[in-house]
Design an enzyme around this catalytic site. Structure first.
Site, PDB file in Angstrom:
ATOM      1  N   LYS A 282       0.834  -1.156  -0.056  1.00  0.00           N
ATOM      2  CA  LYS A 282       0.003  -0.015  -0.020  1.00  0.00           C
ATOM      3  C   LYS A 282       0.977   1.130   0.131  1.00  0.00           C
ATOM      4  CE  LYS A 282      -1.871   3.156   1.828  1.00  0.00           C
ATOM      5  NZ  LYS A 282      -1.596   4.477   1.245  1.00  0.00           N
TER       6      LYS A 282
ATOM      7  N   GLU B 123       9.530   1.655  11.439  1.00  0.00           N
ATOM      8  CA  GLU B 123      10.378   2.747  11.141  1.00  0.00           C
ATOM      9  C   GLU B 123       9.683   3.892  10.831  1.00  0.00           C
ATOM     10  OE1 GLU B 123      13.412   1.706  10.703  1.00  0.00           O
ATOM     11  OE2 GLU B 123      13.435  -0.247   9.758  1.00  0.00           O
TER      12      GLU B 123
ATOM     13  N   CYS C 284      13.930  11.150   7.068  1.00  0.00           N
ATOM     14  CA  CYS C 284      13.761  10.590   8.275  1.00  0.00           C
ATOM     15  C   CYS C 284      15.180  10.733   9.261  1.00  0.00           C
ATOM     16  CB  CYS C 284      13.352   9.066   8.288  1.00  0.00           C
ATOM     17  SG  CYS C 284      14.280   8.059   7.574  1.00  0.00           S
TER      18      CYS C 284
ATOM     19  N   GLU D  60       9.318  16.821  14.626  1.00  0.00           N
ATOM     20  CA  GLU D  60       9.921  16.317  13.563  1.00  0.00           C
ATOM     21  C   GLU D  60       8.991  17.464  12.565  1.00  0.00           C
ATOM     22  OE1 GLU D  60       8.632  13.111  11.344  1.00  0.00           O
ATOM     23  OE2 GLU D  60      10.812  12.622  10.896  1.00  0.00           O
TER      24      GLU D  60
HETATM   25  P1  NAD Z   1       2.197   8.501   7.168  1.00  0.00           P
HETATM   26  O1  NAD Z   1       2.519   7.807   8.467  1.00  0.00           O
HETATM   27  O2  NAD Z   1       1.390  10.057   7.087  1.00  0.00           O
HETATM   28  O3  NAD Z   1       1.715   7.670   6.037  1.00  0.00           O
HETATM   29  C1  NAD Z   1       2.673   6.565   5.602  1.00  0.00           C
HETATM   30  C2  NAD Z   1       1.990   5.427   5.131  1.00  0.00           C
HETATM   31  O4  NAD Z   1       0.891   5.020   6.167  1.00  0.00           O
HETATM   32  C3  NAD Z   1       1.131   5.941   4.108  1.00  0.00           C
HETATM   33  O5  NAD Z   1       1.177   4.989   3.071  1.00  0.00           O
HETATM   34  C4  NAD Z   1      -0.391   6.311   4.264  1.00  0.00           C
HETATM   35  O6  NAD Z   1      -1.257   5.792   3.203  1.00  0.00           O
HETATM   36  C5  NAD Z   1      -0.298   5.101   5.352  1.00  0.00           C
HETATM   37  N1  NAD Z   1      -1.383   5.415   6.569  1.00  0.00           N
HETATM   38  C6  NAD Z   1      -1.733   6.403   7.080  1.00  0.00           C
HETATM   39  N2  NAD Z   1      -2.702   6.041   7.863  1.00  0.00           N
HETATM   40  C7  NAD Z   1      -2.782   4.927   7.998  1.00  0.00           C
HETATM   41  C8  NAD Z   1      -3.653   3.766   8.857  1.00  0.00           C
HETATM   42  N3  NAD Z   1      -4.436   4.377   9.878  1.00  0.00           N
HETATM   43  N4  NAD Z   1      -3.488   2.742   8.650  1.00  0.00           N
HETATM   44  C9  NAD Z   1      -2.505   1.846   7.859  1.00  0.00           C
HETATM   45  N5  NAD Z   1      -1.726   2.884   7.151  1.00  0.00           N
HETATM   46  C10 NAD Z   1      -2.123   4.269   7.198  1.00  0.00           C
HETATM   47  O7  NAD Z   1       3.720   9.036   6.903  1.00  0.00           O
HETATM   48  P2  NAD Z   1       4.221  10.175   5.649  1.00  0.00           P
HETATM   49  O8  NAD Z   1       3.706  11.551   6.017  1.00  0.00           O
HETATM   50  O9  NAD Z   1       3.859   9.322   4.197  1.00  0.00           O
HETATM   51  O10 NAD Z   1       5.902   9.911   5.617  1.00  0.00           O
HETATM   52  C11 NAD Z   1       6.564  10.715   6.455  1.00  0.00           C
HETATM   53  C12 NAD Z   1       7.180  10.315   7.826  1.00  0.00           C
HETATM   54  O11 NAD Z   1       7.810   8.899   7.398  1.00  0.00           O
HETATM   55  C13 NAD Z   1       7.958  11.020   8.676  1.00  0.00           C
HETATM   56  O12 NAD Z   1       7.591  11.205  10.005  1.00  0.00           O
HETATM   57  C14 NAD Z   1       9.229  10.067   8.504  1.00  0.00           C
HETATM   58  O13 NAD Z   1      10.278  10.485   9.508  1.00  0.00           O
HETATM   59  C15 NAD Z   1       8.823   8.851   8.385  1.00  0.00           C
HETATM   60  N6  NAD Z   1      10.036   8.066   7.914  1.00  0.00           N
HETATM   61  C16 NAD Z   1      10.518   7.202   8.457  1.00  0.00           C
HETATM   62  C17 NAD Z   1      11.707   6.567   7.992  1.00  0.00           C
HETATM   63  C18 NAD Z   1      12.262   5.445   8.828  1.00  0.00           C
HETATM   64  O14 NAD Z   1      12.894   4.733   8.014  1.00  0.00           O
HETATM   65  N7  NAD Z   1      12.529   5.550  10.239  1.00  0.00           N
HETATM   66  C19 NAD Z   1      11.919   6.653   6.622  1.00  0.00           C
HETATM   67  C20 NAD Z   1      11.357   7.463   5.892  1.00  0.00           C
HETATM   68  C21 NAD Z   1      10.254   8.324   6.411  1.00  0.00           C
END
Ligand code: NAD
Length: 503
Positions: A189, A264, A298, A396
């Site tokens: 997804k 992550e 991240c 963040e």
């Molecule tokens: P997000 O949490 O908004 O979304 C990530 C994914 O989760 C998307 O595909 C979204 O559709 C899905 N999602 C959202 N709500 C959900 C739910 N209730 N159930 C299941 N899936 C759901 O994150 P984002 O804004 O896309 O990405 C940015 C974030 O990702 C930042 O906080 C960043 O630090 C983090 N990030 C972490 C790493 C790591 O390896 N630690 C790497 C890259 C990004």
């Protein structure tokens, strides 16, 4: 480079709607709904995307479950399964330029950086093919002369993979490669804000001729399609990369079906520059670490702690860099910082800069050329005179914004660096080798770099502590997540068996 002919055809292709990929077919969502995919540089629509709902997730999971239980994927000879994985890597290599182009178009990331991400993506597949061949090994336990016990790795089943928009293609492959190479089947997804390259991957996997149902993509909203995947009883594991709050929701929602979850999550990583550091290299690393990937990274070093004696010199050098950073069209090779992913995120990042002003800090910003007024541009920004307990130093921000702070000595900076909810990464710059190790040991984070920018060998573990995540992926560490360790106890002699109920 993409030729002008290829560019025209890519432009044409990207205007087409994109579909779900389920059981080896590109299909519309069952309900026929679509959502608009926007260009961060122009805020115009790129195309429409089929919007998957629970029914589509059910369909994809059922295809993946069937392929796992009855298909050849998990039982085929390893050399054959891995030949598919190598083939995917080769096909990605053939498409580097077009994937890099689509990723830059979809996310606003500079194309010079998306190109490197695509190279890393094919390497993820090759790496996991090699790792499975060489490191997916069990242990043997000889127990006196009575038993030989041994462990094997079994694939877990259907892997639900949920990914963010900040480095979509690379992060998707980072999960898909180990999941598939170890014999699982997958439902991906992707983030709704960056759907384009997930479908290129589906096309590549289709071309590589993987058995039907082994790999599936369902686009859609996190709270609907993502949620249905998380709650599905036939999905055994969820590997999630995204925001900490989403991770926490997913853990709660996966509890009823007892899934294992790899998380992550977000970060607010410190970079510590001691007075004896190699000044120019520390400066290069600091600027790259916060402004690359538009600051949507991240592991970004978003909190700078510079030792008081070199503070003024370091800040002056940072100001000079910030004013020179080339902000512009993500498809231009010269661009160093592009527009943020969407208007919502742009408002969030701008909002933090406003909060920083209200908190009494000094704001230094780079330049955005006036012709780029339509895009979600936030210029590279320094927040000076900040304190670690201000909101902008705690949350963040996930944009090109560096919080600049200073420190007196080692003890103080360790305490400041650790005073955060997050624990993803940390960077230490000093020419005192003992101090470098010592400080790295004391920073509470999953990944530390000493006198280095964020360069990661694929064999090493990746992940964070505290609110930055749970578990480690990368190298052989991924095998603990994507496989079950099974133990087989074999009697090789007549060991004692207690007898009960015997006359
Ligand atoms: P997000 O949490 O908004 O979304 C990530 C994914 O989760 C998307 O595909 C979204 O559709 C899905 N999602 C959202 N709500 C959900 C739910 N209730 N159930 C299941 N899936 C759901 O994150 P984002 O804004 O896309 O990405 C940015 C974030 O990702 C930042 O906080 C960043 O630090 C983090 N990030 C972490 C790493 C790591 O390896 N630690 C790497 C890259 C990004």
């Amino acid at each position: 480079m993409v030729s002008s002919h290829e560019l025209t055809s890519l432009k044409h292709e990207t205007q087409q709607s994109i579909y779900l990929y389920i059981n080896g077919e590109f299909i519309s969502a069952a309900g026929g709904a679509t959502f608009a995919n926007m260009n961060p540089f122009t805020n115009e629509q790129i195309n429409l995307v089929s919007e998957g709902q629970k029914t589509d997730i059910d369909k994809a999971v059922s295809a993946a479950r069937d392929a796992f239980e009855h298909g050849p994927w998990k039982t085929m000879k390893l050399s054959k399964r891995l030949s598919y994985i190598y083939r995917i890597a080769d096909l990605i290599d053939e498409e580097v330029e077009s994937i890099a182009y689509l990723e830059a178009l979809d996310t606003g990331l500079p194309i010079s950086q998306t190109r490197k991400m695509v190279n890393r993506a094919s390497e993820n597949f090759r790496f996991y093919a090699r790792m499975v061949e060489s490191r997916l090994v069990g242990d043997v336990y000889q127990v006196d002369d009575e038993f030989v016990n041994y462990t094997i790795h079994a694939p877990v089943g259907v892997a639900g993979l949920i990914t963010p928009w900040n480095a979509p293609f690379m992060l998707e492959t980072w999960k898909i490669a180990p999941a598939l190479a170890t014999g699982n089947t997958v439902v991906l997804k992707p983030a709704e804000l960056s759907p384009l390259t997930a479908n290129i991957l589906a096309e590549i996997i289709h071309k590589a001729d993987l058995p039907k149902g082994v790999f599936n993509v369902v686009h859609g909203r996190g709270e609907i399609a993502g949620d249905a995947l998380v709650k599905h009883p036939d999905v055994q594991l969820i590997s999630f990369t995204g925001e900490t709050t989403t991770g926490s929701t997913i853990i709660k929602n996966s509890a009823d079906t007892l899934k294992s979850c790899s998380m992550e999550l977000g970060g607010k990583s410190p970079i510590i520059v001691f007075e004896d550091a190699d000044f120019e290299r520390a400066l290069d690393a600091c600027v790259w670490g916060i402004f690359s990937f538009n600051g949507e990274r991240c592991t970004a070093n978003s909190r700078l702690f510079v030792q008081e004696s070199i503070k003024d010199k370091f800040i002056n050098a940072l100001k000079a860099r910030v004013s020179n950073i080339k902000v512009g069209d993500p498809l231009d090779d010269r661009t160093e910082v592009g527009p943020l992913i969407d208007q919502g995120h742009y408002n969030k990042v701008k909002g933090y800069i406003d909060i920083a002003k209200e908190e009494g800090t000094e704001i230094i910003s780079g330049k955005i050329p006036t012709e780029f007024s339509k895009g979600n541009f936030v210029p590279p920004t320094l927040i000076l005179n900040a304190h670690n307990d201000m909101q902008v130093a705690k949350d963040e921000i996930f944009g090109p914004v560096l919080i600049v702070m200073s420190f007196k000595d080692e003890e103080e900076v360790i305490s400041l660096a650790n005073n955060t909810d997050y624990g993803l990464a940390g960077y230490v710059w000093t020419n005192d080798i003992k101090r470098g190790h010592r400080v790295a040991h004391k920073i509470d984070a999953g990944m530390l770099w000493v006198n280095a920018q964020n360069v990661r060998d694929l064999r090493t573990p990746f992940g964070g502590t505290k609110y930055s995540g749970i578990g480690r992926e990368g190298g052989h560490y991924s095998f603990d997540f994507y496989t079950e360790h099974k133990i087989i106890h074999v009697s090789i002699a007549d060991h004692h068996i207690q007898q009960i109920g015997k006359l």
